[in-house]
Design an enzyme around this catalytic site. Structure first.
Site, PDB file in Angstrom:
ATOM      1  N   ASP A  47       2.811   5.388  -6.932  1.00  0.00           N
ATOM      2  CA  ASP A  47       4.033   5.376  -5.896  1.00  0.00           C
ATOM      3  C   ASP A  47       5.405   5.491  -6.997  1.00  0.00           C
ATOM      4  O   ASP A  47       6.364   6.016  -6.358  1.00  0.00           O
ATOM      5  CB  ASP A  47       4.191   4.174  -5.223  1.00  0.00           C
ATOM      6  N   HIS A  94       0.895  -1.228  -0.024  1.00  0.00           N
ATOM      7  CA  HIS A  94       0.041  -0.014  -0.124  1.00  0.00           C
ATOM      8  C   HIS A  94       0.864   1.307   0.103  1.00  0.00           C
ATOM      9  O   HIS A  94       1.600   1.582  -0.920  1.00  0.00           O
ATOM     10  CB  HIS A  94      -0.698  -0.293   1.170  1.00  0.00           C
ATOM     11  N   HIS A 108      -2.333  -2.499  -9.703  1.00  0.00           N
ATOM     12  CA  HIS A 108      -3.155  -1.887  -8.852  1.00  0.00           C
ATOM     13  C   HIS A 108      -4.527  -2.842  -8.695  1.00  0.00           C
ATOM     14  O   HIS A 108      -4.666  -3.502  -9.449  1.00  0.00           O
ATOM     15  CB  HIS A 108      -3.711  -0.611  -9.264  1.00  0.00           C
TER      16      HIS A 108
END
Ligand code: CMC
Length: 364
Positions: A306, A208, A247
């Site tokens: 990210d 995460h 994802h």
């Protein structure tokens, strides 16, 4: 049969944000991400998220002042117990300091929780280097003050705008793991601090919000663009996951990645980012997509938020082990809004599990 990972399970209704995984769109309170990122300050995004969830929520200008006052108030925790915690990982020390704040459901608690990672993260990073923490300046914007507390210098408007863009991009994202955790805790009426700490604990995992630091480790290991494809292919063949890719919901490119790239471009235009670093990241992205298409055909794996986060936060002077703290800085308002929505409109969350263990002998 229980759904592993709760894929596609709708566990809450929300007015806060919508993640369109097929189309690659993110809507936050009626606005497309592109309408917000790079256009509104963090304080405006906070006001947008919290609207309707606190009866005494002030207008945007007053909210900025109240948030500044909250930064000043929480700095007291740094002065009393910061030094003892600074040797922990930043996310652990920030969590420990946040756990010292009062719990409750009112706006004062909410603003202190929002202020906390912005104050504690720079303070912990400085203490670890043997530098004195810098007290907040309530008159500055949230983003500018955070960067000033990190470096000691008032940042340029371009650097403050880059942090603003990042904090807005990550402010809310549907029922992701940390928001779900926050809503479960809020549903017990435990209070906002408890809900936010639950969110923070879920966020720190590498699947995460813990992914950006390892993205930078990957960059270091790859070293040069020409090594990228071989390095990435070997990693996937060893069964490793490429950090910054994939994802659960997006079947296409994560729209936050492009919003971040656009923030990076703006910062680069003012000389705030090393162009060679951006080119290197783009080469790694291209190689990773080639490898993922070859080794994981039919899996729709693409770049996620990210990946480009690391370039932006690195350029702003945050060390890689603090990236998750900065993610939390952006996400706390989202957790708080979800927690309030859960308390005001939801019920105690209490799903069922299906027992698959042995039965007592007499019942067999
Ligand atoms: N690299 C290589 N293979 C991957 C990756 C990846 N990043 N992500 C998924 N896969 C593969 C996985 O190995 C599996 O392959 P196979 O069927 O051959 O075993 C297949 O894709 C499906 O995986 P999954 O476990 O069902 O996927 P998931 O939906 O649970 O994973 C994820 C979502 C984000 C946990 C995963 O993509 C991942 O681990 N990514 C790397 C960590 C990362 O970048 N996390 C940040 C997510 S975005 C920030 C946020 O909002 O939290």
């Amino acid at each position: 049969m229980a759904k592993s990972g709760l894929d596609d399970v709708v566990a809450a209704e929300t007015v806060l944000s919508h993640v369109d995984g097929e189309g690659g769109h993110l809507i936050i309170r009626g606005f497309a991400l592109d309408e917000l990122a790079g256009h509104v300050a963090t304080e405006q995004a906070i006001a947008l998220l919290l609207h309707g969830f606190f009866p005494d929520l002030p207008d945007r200008g007053t909210l900025a002042a109240a948030l500044g006052a909250a930064r000043v108030a929480v700095f007291a925790e740094v002065e009393t117990s910061g030094a003892g915690l600074a040797q922990l990982d930043p996310i652990e020390s920030v969590r420990a300091l946040m756990a010292r704040l009062d719990d409750g459901d009112d706006l004062d608690v909410a603003l202190k929780l929002i202020a906390a990672p912005a104050v504690f993260t720079p303070a912990m990073l400085r203490l670890r280097k043997g530098l004195a923490p810098i007290a907040p300046d309530a008159a500055l914007s949230h983003a500018a003050d955070t960067l000033r507390m990190l470096t000691g210098d008032t940042p340029s408007k371009e650097r403050a705008a880059a942090l603003d863009a990042y904090l807005v991009i990550v402010c809310d994202h549907g029922l992701n793991a940390s928001t779900f955790a926050a809503r479960v805790v809020a549903s017990t009426q435990a209070g906002l601090a408890s809900a936010v700490l639950a969110g923070l604990s879920a966020l720190k995992g590498p699947l995460h919000g813990g992914a950006p630091g390892p993205v930078l480790d990957m960059f270091d290991d790859i070293g040069a663009p020409e090594n990228a494809e071989r390095w990435l292919d070997d990693a996937v063949m060893r069964g490793e996951r490429l950090m910054g890719f994939g994802h659960r919901v997006y079947r296409v490119r994560d729209p936050r990645a492009d919003a971040l790239k656009s923030a990076l471009r703006k910062l680069a235009a003012s000389g705030g980012v090393d162009d060679a670093r951006v080119a290197f990241a783009e080469a790694v992205e291209k190689a990773a997509l080639t490898v993922l298409r070859r080794r994981k055909p039919g899996r729709s794996l693409d770049v996620n938020v990210d990946f480009y986060t690391v370039l932006l936060l690195e350029a702003l002077g945050f060390s890689r082990d603090a990236f998750t703290c900065v993610f939390a800085m952006g996400r706390v308002p989202g957790w708080i809004a979800h927690a309030r929505e859960q308390v005001l409109e939801g019920r105690l969350m209490r799903p069922q599990s299906r027992y698959v263990g042995p039965m007592p002998k007499q019942a067999a």
